[in-house]
Design an enzyme around this catalytic site. Structure first.
Site: not given
Ligand SMILES: *Cc1c(COP(=O)(O)O)cnc(C)c1O
Length: 354
Positions: A100, A167, A191
């Protein structure tokens, strides 16, 4: 049979949230209308959006500190570029702790110079790099707090004058942190908060207005702030369901309370991984994630047996990501201790059988 859902995302949510959200699909608040057929400009929905934004700030301890909460679309993946679009004037730093982070770095490079401050790529991202210097002249420094795929989690963030961007898709609302250390936090809902379709953004307003370029409206944080996160039709169901989860969390006692449960769940699975000779942990011990536990079988020949035993016990979603292999047990806020215990039991059963 009860299913124990270890899916990494989209993921488990509290049963009572599923129930309330499904009731609202048929008949929201006894209005005779579905939550997904009413105007997003109606008082009903405006109230939902405001409650969701307020709860997010409140639970993270960010109220009254100059932050705005937004529920945007396009996933965390859009935030990879939106953050850089709005904040990267000359140079940004990124700590590369996994896939990511790499995706975020790729997007940021479209907007300016990107420096990889530290990386754990040399060991397939099984640890968190430490002891690096943070240059003082960065527009911002970007982190991925929890590496969903590799099962590592950052425990310490630097104290620096450089604005921190993070993030937090897979560990937001799961543990106590000084969230006011960060100028921008973003997290895809699916998540730990709600269904896919919305992304929570927490932004300190004084961070904005520093880049020279023109930013298209849909990608401009200032535009979304100005419109109360209602610049265009928001993803109403995802926002509503996220709001229900935040209500649930508040009722439970907030992040402090859930963190305690999350630590217990993590301790239970990691002690099985460490004590059971058939399994091996993937991530470095001190960097292990409380959300995603990654592990492999020492002897791959047992895979078929173990997988069948998992199915038998109602265990779902434990297959590891292709870049790590093996297994990954995702234990987000809504996962119960009972479900983790069910997986640990199966791991123990395998040992007794093998
Ligand atoms: C799942 C995830 C993403 C991607 O998220 P989307 O909403 O599918 O774009 C980005 N960063 C992390 C840490 C993730 O677990």
């Amino acid at each position: 049979m009860k299913k124990h859902n270890f899916s990494a995302g989209p993921c488990i949510l509290p049963q009572e949230v599923f129930k309330e959200a499904s009731d609202a699909i048929l008949n929201y608040n006894n209005s005779g209308l579905s939550i997904i057929e009413i105007s997003h400009r109606s008082k009903d929905f405006v109230d939902i959006m405001e409650e969701a934004r307020t709860l997010a700030l409140e639970l993270l301890g960010l109220e009254g500190k100059g932050y705005k909460a937004l529920f945007l679309q396009g996933g965390a993946s859009t935030q990879f570029l939106m953050a850089a679009y709005n904040l990267l004037q000359s140079k940004a730093g990124y700590v590369n702790t996994g896939s990511w982070s790499e995706k975020a770095i790729k997007e940021a490079k479209l907007f300016g110079e990107v420096i990889e401050i530290a990386s754990s790529k040399d060991a397939n991202f099984n640890y968190i790099p430490k002891g690096y210097e943070v240059p003082a002249d960065l527009d911002y420094l970007h982190y991925t707090s929890n590496n969903t795929i590799f099962g590592t989690q950052i425990k310490d963030f630097p104290t620096t004058n450089v604005p921190l961007v993070c993030d937090m898709s897979s560990d937001i609302f799961s543990r106590q942190l000084d969230f006011s250390k960060f100028s921008l936090i973003y997290a895809g809902a699916q998540k730990n908060m709600g269904p896919a379709g919305t992304t929570l953004v927490l932004i300190k307003e004084d961070l904005l207005g520093k880049v020279q370029r023109q930013v298209p409206s849909m990608l401009d944080y200032q535009v979304h702030i100005g419109k109360g996160s209602m610049f265009n039709t928001p993803p109403v169901f995802a926002v509503y369901t996220s709001m229900l989860t935040l209500r649930w969390l508040k009722k439970l006692g907030g992040i402090e309370a859930i963190e305690e449960v999350n630590e217990k769940k993590a301790k239970l699975i990691y002690s099985e991984i460490d004590l059971n000779p058939l399994f091996k942990g993937f991530a470095a011990k001190e960097d292990r994630s409380n959300m995603n536990a990654t592990f492999t079988l020492v002897n791959e020949d047992l895979k078929e047996t173990f997988d069948a035993m998992c199915v038998e016990a109602g265990i779902n979603g434990v297959n590891g990501h292709r870049s790590v292999g093996g297994y990954r047990a995702s234990m987000y806020n809504a996962m119960t201790m009972e479900s983790v215990a069910a997986l640990v039991d199966v791991m123990g059963d395998l040992e007794r059988k093998a």
